[in-house]
Design an enzyme around this catalytic site. Structure first.
Site, PDB file in Angstrom:
ATOM      1  N   GLU A  37      -1.665  -7.802   7.062  1.00 31.99           N
ATOM      2  CA  GLU A  37      -1.770  -7.476   8.721  1.00 31.99           C
ATOM      3  C   GLU A  37      -2.821  -8.545   9.372  1.00 31.99           C
ATOM      4  O   GLU A  37      -3.553  -8.283  10.274  1.00 31.99           O
ATOM      5  CB  GLU A  37      -2.401  -6.220   8.708  1.00 31.99           C
ATOM      6  CG  GLU A  37      -1.221  -5.071   8.341  1.00 31.99           C
ATOM      7  CD  GLU A  37      -1.552  -3.657   8.669  1.00 31.99           C
ATOM      8  OE1 GLU A  37      -0.605  -2.971   9.126  1.00 31.99           O
ATOM      9  OE2 GLU A  37      -2.693  -3.141   8.804  1.00 31.99           O
TER      10      GLU A  37
ATOM     11  N   ARG B 180       0.849  -1.296  -0.058  1.00 30.99           N
ATOM     12  CA  ARG B 180      -0.017   0.136   0.036  1.00 30.99           C
ATOM     13  C   ARG B 180       0.989   1.384  -0.122  1.00 30.99           C
ATOM     14  O   ARG B 180       2.095   1.300   0.087  1.00 30.99           O
ATOM     15  CB  ARG B 180      -0.985  -0.055   1.255  1.00 30.99           C
ATOM     16  CG  ARG B 180      -0.091   0.086   2.392  1.00 30.99           C
ATOM     17  CD  ARG B 180      -1.146   0.479   3.689  1.00 30.99           C
ATOM     18  NE  ARG B 180      -0.310   0.332   4.865  1.00 30.99           N
ATOM     19  CZ  ARG B 180      -0.704   0.530   6.208  1.00 30.99           C
ATOM     20  NH1 ARG B 180      -1.979   0.277   6.245  1.00 30.99           N
ATOM     21  NH2 ARG B 180      -0.057   0.696   6.997  1.00 30.99           N
TER      22      ARG B 180
ATOM     23  N   HIS C  62      -2.385  -8.678  12.997  1.00 31.38           N
ATOM     24  CA  HIS C  62      -2.856  -7.573  13.682  1.00 31.38           C
ATOM     25  C   HIS C  62      -3.978  -7.537  14.614  1.00 31.38           C
ATOM     26  O   HIS C  62      -4.977  -7.918  13.666  1.00 31.38           O
ATOM     27  CB  HIS C  62      -2.878  -6.311  12.871  1.00 31.38           C
ATOM     28  CG  HIS C  62      -2.737  -5.046  13.570  1.00 31.38           C
ATOM     29  ND1 HIS C  62      -3.741  -4.626  14.259  1.00 31.38           N
ATOM     30  CD2 HIS C  62      -1.773  -3.810  13.650  1.00 31.38           C
ATOM     31  CE1 HIS C  62      -3.507  -3.197  14.874  1.00 31.38           C
ATOM     32  NE2 HIS C  62      -2.353  -3.013  14.571  1.00 31.38           N
TER      33      HIS C  62
ATOM     34  N   GLU D 129      -6.884   5.686  15.668  1.00 39.31           N
ATOM     35  CA  GLU D 129      -6.738   4.343  15.623  1.00 39.31           C
ATOM     36  C   GLU D 129      -5.541   4.058  16.720  1.00 39.31           C
ATOM     37  O   GLU D 129      -4.779   4.732  17.291  1.00 39.31           O
ATOM     38  CB  GLU D 129      -5.745   3.899  14.302  1.00 39.31           C
ATOM     39  CG  GLU D 129      -6.624   4.050  13.072  1.00 39.31           C
ATOM     40  CD  GLU D 129      -5.814   3.684  11.760  1.00 39.31           C
ATOM     41  OE1 GLU D 129      -4.821   3.002  11.905  1.00 39.31           O
ATOM     42  OE2 GLU D 129      -6.279   4.349  10.799  1.00 39.31           O
TER      43      GLU D 129
ATOM     44  N   ASN E 152      -4.743   8.326   4.257  1.00 38.08           N
ATOM     45  CA  ASN E 152      -4.312   7.514   5.595  1.00 38.08           C
ATOM     46  C   ASN E 152      -2.823   7.806   5.974  1.00 38.08           C
ATOM     47  O   ASN E 152      -1.891   7.594   5.028  1.00 38.08           O
ATOM     48  CB  ASN E 152      -4.658   6.174   5.297  1.00 38.08           C
ATOM     49  CG  ASN E 152      -4.592   5.341   6.759  1.00 38.08           C
ATOM     50  OD1 ASN E 152      -5.446   5.572   7.761  1.00 38.08           O
ATOM     51  ND2 ASN E 152      -3.379   4.422   6.902  1.00 38.08           N
ATOM     52  N   GLU E 153      -2.700   8.505   7.185  1.00 40.12           N
ATOM     53  CA  GLU E 153      -1.049   8.438   7.314  1.00 40.12           C
ATOM     54  C   GLU E 153      -0.320   9.066   6.211  1.00 40.12           C
ATOM     55  O   GLU E 153       0.662   8.127   5.939  1.00 40.12           O
ATOM     56  CB  GLU E 153      -0.689   7.037   7.938  1.00 40.12           C
ATOM     57  CG  GLU E 153      -1.501   6.865   9.126  1.00 40.12           C
ATOM     58  CD  GLU E 153      -1.043   5.417   9.836  1.00 40.12           C
ATOM     59  OE1 GLU E 153      -0.164   4.686   9.000  1.00 40.12           O
ATOM     60  OE2 GLU E 153      -1.386   5.344  10.869  1.00 40.12           O
TER      61      GLU E 153
HETATM   62  C1  GLA Z   1      -1.938   2.151  10.747  1.00 34.14           C
HETATM   63  C2  GLA Z   1      -2.847   2.115   9.751  1.00 34.14           C
HETATM   64  C3  GLA Z   1      -3.747   0.829   9.649  1.00 34.14           C
HETATM   65  C4  GLA Z   1      -2.907  -0.457  10.031  1.00 34.14           C
HETATM   66  C5  GLA Z   1      -2.328   0.002  11.290  1.00 34.14           C
HETATM   67  C6  GLA Z   1      -1.300  -1.271  11.894  1.00 34.14           C
HETATM   68  O1  GLA Z   1      -2.531   3.023  11.713  1.00 34.14           O
HETATM   69  O2  GLA Z   1      -3.526   3.157   9.463  1.00 34.14           O
HETATM   70  O3  GLA Z   1      -4.111   0.887   8.238  1.00 34.14           O
HETATM   71  O4  GLA Z   1      -1.816  -0.644   8.991  1.00 34.14           O
HETATM   72  O5  GLA Z   1      -1.410   1.209  11.266  1.00 34.14           O
HETATM   73  O6  GLA Z   1      -0.999  -0.954  12.712  1.00 34.14           O
END
Ligand code: GLA
Length: 670
Positions: free
Chosen positions: A346, A106, A349, A298, A144-145
């Site tokens: 993941e 990603r 996770h 998150e 996202n991030e």
């Molecule tokens: C980030 C991402 C999520 C996921 C988490 C895993 O926060 O936004 O999509 O990958 O990390 O820790």
């Protein structure tokens, strides 16, 4: 808002429809009221360029609507689909070594590529037109991030434009970057590339300028999406999730002005008890960036990979951590993700619903947290005026400070900005006081003490700001290797720290890092490592001297008084327990009192959140013996009066609505 937000990333597209029905039932049981949808759904949403298929997302939205659950809608732009790579190979990011990445993971996009930016704008517009006025839409979660750095040709062209705007002339750039060294003088903007792999060391000014460019470029990409959302008529708040704590590609003080709501993802990178200090650090930082209420977007419900393995998080810790954020102003507790994935990158996770399903200790914890957040919902209403958390102490936070210490070939490889800031914050957390972070030039009117941890580069305005703070009676504490350089990473000559010599009343002629295993003592009993400096007093008094080593007898910690203010300098690194003592003494000297007497010594963390309905004392018990807490109020978790004392068990929590301001509290063994 009348409830704390509770829930997490929801990715039902990974599951058959019968699971969706179970999801709604489990969300109802857990008290989930908010999810984030669509974060990485671009390939489903736009299966071919320009062809959208949102039928499935309509169904997700309808399912949530029927269940009464609100949602943040993400734009999926952090994960372009495979067709995008095929159609626009030039829009894939390039590493400093020239490797062009491709899809398969990603975050594979070149932020400056016109094709990427156009595709991102289009998909944001599509989503905004379709869902932008939905009554259950709580807000937009753009991208996202942000954090994929591209060193390719598109970045090169954009960097050159940015440099031109910033420096105006090549002469100004050459001067600022000290390009006279190693024949780097630029005669044409077109010759300036992003810092790429080169024979030996790069130019630090070039490296830091590129970091700032990247932050600005990502911000431009964000605001373009926001414009599309607004142009489609959606008035819902727009956010993007900042990321803590291991990398920092953004200047959050600049970004926050573009966000309607500051939100953050925070994954503990610290196992054991220090993780609690880490929660406090992440929450204080985000609250400060926001300047008020904010949102934990998150966190992990349980295990995440740490180092070489999965680190498990106990349910009671998950609850305490969640309250640690809420205590400091988060408008809720959201997670990545609702249901742990059965496949994909993941898989391991954790999720709020683990692989084991709802019949699990972990899901019981999730239900318990939902009930608890419901009971304390009144904390969510912000106070009519004043901050959510009142702090007398501040710590300077500056992305430039982080980036400066990530340039290579500094006097010691152990210098790390986040480590320095966290050591200071940890000492304050252990002392049990509330802490704000401030931007350079920020408002210090309520802060009696300001810490500036290892801020190598400093501009004139920051020096003036610090000088005024001390002149106005503030107590400034500056750590080593601060104010040594100007904003272009150029040393201010004539003795370190050139920017702050006058304010601190000292002059340093030698930096003398220590060997890796070397520790020294100071005259006050403190233990230090990593770093020493040969300090001459030019107006300051010595508070402690080096007791051994080459500098024995010379000043190690100094203080210059200026009117009713003081400027203290730490020319070495105090190991954590010595820093803790130094900070606790300093706070006592300036009458900065802990929220609970004794600070964290008992294991009981206390944070006061201000809200419309009064003040709320969050008690998070990280210790291993039951403690009795006594003071005027009502514990909202159990509904009991605290006047005669309540017992908080190890690992337990209480949230007390206090009877009026200025309540005195006592903690005793139970
Ligand atoms: C980030 C991402 C999520 C996921 C988490 C895993 O926060 O936004 O999509 O990958 O990390 O820790």
């Amino acid at each position: 808002m009348t409830a704390l937000l509770y829930g997490g990333d929801y990715n039902p597209e990974q599951w058959p429809r019968e699971v969706w029905a179970e999801d709604m039932e489990l969300m109802r049981r857990a008290g989930v009221n908010t999810v984030t949808i669509g974060v990485f759904s671009w390939a489903l949403l736009e299966p071919r360029e320009g062809e959208y298929d949102a039928g499935w997302l309509d169904d997700v939205v309808a399912t949530l609507d029927d269940a009464g659950i609100g949602f943040f809608l993400a734009t999926p732009t952090a994960s372009p689909p495979p067709w995008f790579t095929r159609a626009h190979p030039d829009a894939m990011p390039v590493r400093p070594d020239g490797t062009r990445l491709t899809h398969g993971s990603r975050d594979t996009y070149a932020i400056s590529a016109p094709a990427y930016r156009a595709a991102a704008r289009r998909v944001a517009r599509f989503l905004a037109e379709r869902y932008g006025r939905h009554p259950r839409l709580r807000g937009w979660h753009v991208h996202n991030e942000y954090g994929t750095v591209d060193h390719g040709p598109h970045a090169e062209a954009a960097f050159q434009r940015w440099l031109h705007d910033r420096y105006g002339t090549l002469d100004a750039l050459n001067d600022a970057w000290t390009t006279a060294f190693w024949s780097q003088r630029y005669d044409d903007w077109a010759d300036i590339t992003p810092p790429r792999v080169t024979q030996y060391l790069p130019n630090p000014a070039h490296v830091v300028a590129f970091r700032r460019f990247c932050s600005d470029e990502m911000l431009a990409a964000f605001t373009e999406q926001k414009e599309q959302i607004r142009a489609a008529g959606s008035t819902a708040p727009v956010t993007t999730n900042f990321m803590l704590p291991t990398w920092n590609h953004l200047d959050q003080w600049v970004w926050r002005d573009e966000l309607d709501l500051v939100s953050v993802d925070h994954y503990l990178d610290t196992p054991g008890p220090d993780g609690e200090a880490h929660v406090a650090y992440g929450a204080d930082l985000t609250r400060s960036w926001a300047g008020g209420p904010w949102l934990l977007m998150e966190q992990s419900a349980s295990g995440i990979r740490e180092g070489s393995r999965l680190a498990f998080k106990e349910p009671d810790r998950m609850i305490r951590s969640s309250l640690g954020y809420v205590a400091r102003g988060s408008q809720g507790a959201l997670f990545f993700q609702w249901r742990a994935s059965a496949g994909g990158a993941e898989t391991w996770h954790s999720g709020m619903v683990p692989h084991a399903g709802p019949d699990s200790r972990q899901f019981d914890g999730v239900v318990a947290l939902g009930e608890l957040l419901d009971r304390i919902a009144e904390v969510v209403e912000p106070p009519a005026e004043g901050p959510v958390v009142e702090a007398d102490v501040a710590v300077l936070w500056d992305a430039h400070g982080w980036w400066s210490l990530e340039t290579p070939h500094l006097p010691h490889d152990g210098l790390d900005y986040a480590t320095e800031v966290r050591a200071t914050h940890r000492a304050l957390w252990r002392a049990g006081v509330a802490v704000d972070f401030v931007a350079p030039g920020g408002d210090l009117s309520r802060h009696r003490v300001l810490f500036v941890p290892s801020q190598l580069a400093m501009d004139d305005a920051t020096v003036e700001w610090l000088t005024r703070y001390v002149a106005d009676g503030g107590h400034l504490v500056v750590s080593r290797f601060t104010g040594v350089a100007d904003e272009h990473e150029r040393v201010v000559t004539g003795g370190y720290p050139g920017r702050l010599r006058d304010l601190l009343g000292i002059r340093v002629d030698e930096l003398r890092p220590l060997a890796d295993d070397e520790r020294l003592r100071l005259s006050d009993g403190s233990v230090v490592d990593q770093w020493t400096e040969r300090v001459h007093l030019t107006g300051a008094d010595p508070l402690a001297t080096y007791a051994d080593g080459d500098l024995a007898g010379l000043p190690a910690i100094t203080r210059r008084a200026s009117g009713s203010g003081t400027a203290t300098y730490l020319s070495t690194r105090l190991v954590q327990h010595s820093l803790d003592r130094f900070v606790a003494d300093l706070l006592a000297a300036h009458d900065v009192r802990p929220v609970l007497p004794g600070g964290l010594g008992t294991g009981m963390e206390a944070v006061r959140r201000r809200a419309a309905g009064g003040t709320y004392l969050f008690l998070l018990h990280h210790g291993d013996r039951p403690l009795r807490v006594t003071g005027p109020g009502v514990d909202l978790v159990t509904g009991t009066s605290t006047a005669a004392g309540i017992v908080v068990p190890p690992g337990g929590v209480a949230v007390v609505r206090e009877d009026g301001p200025g309540a005195e509290w006592a903690v005793t063994a139970s």
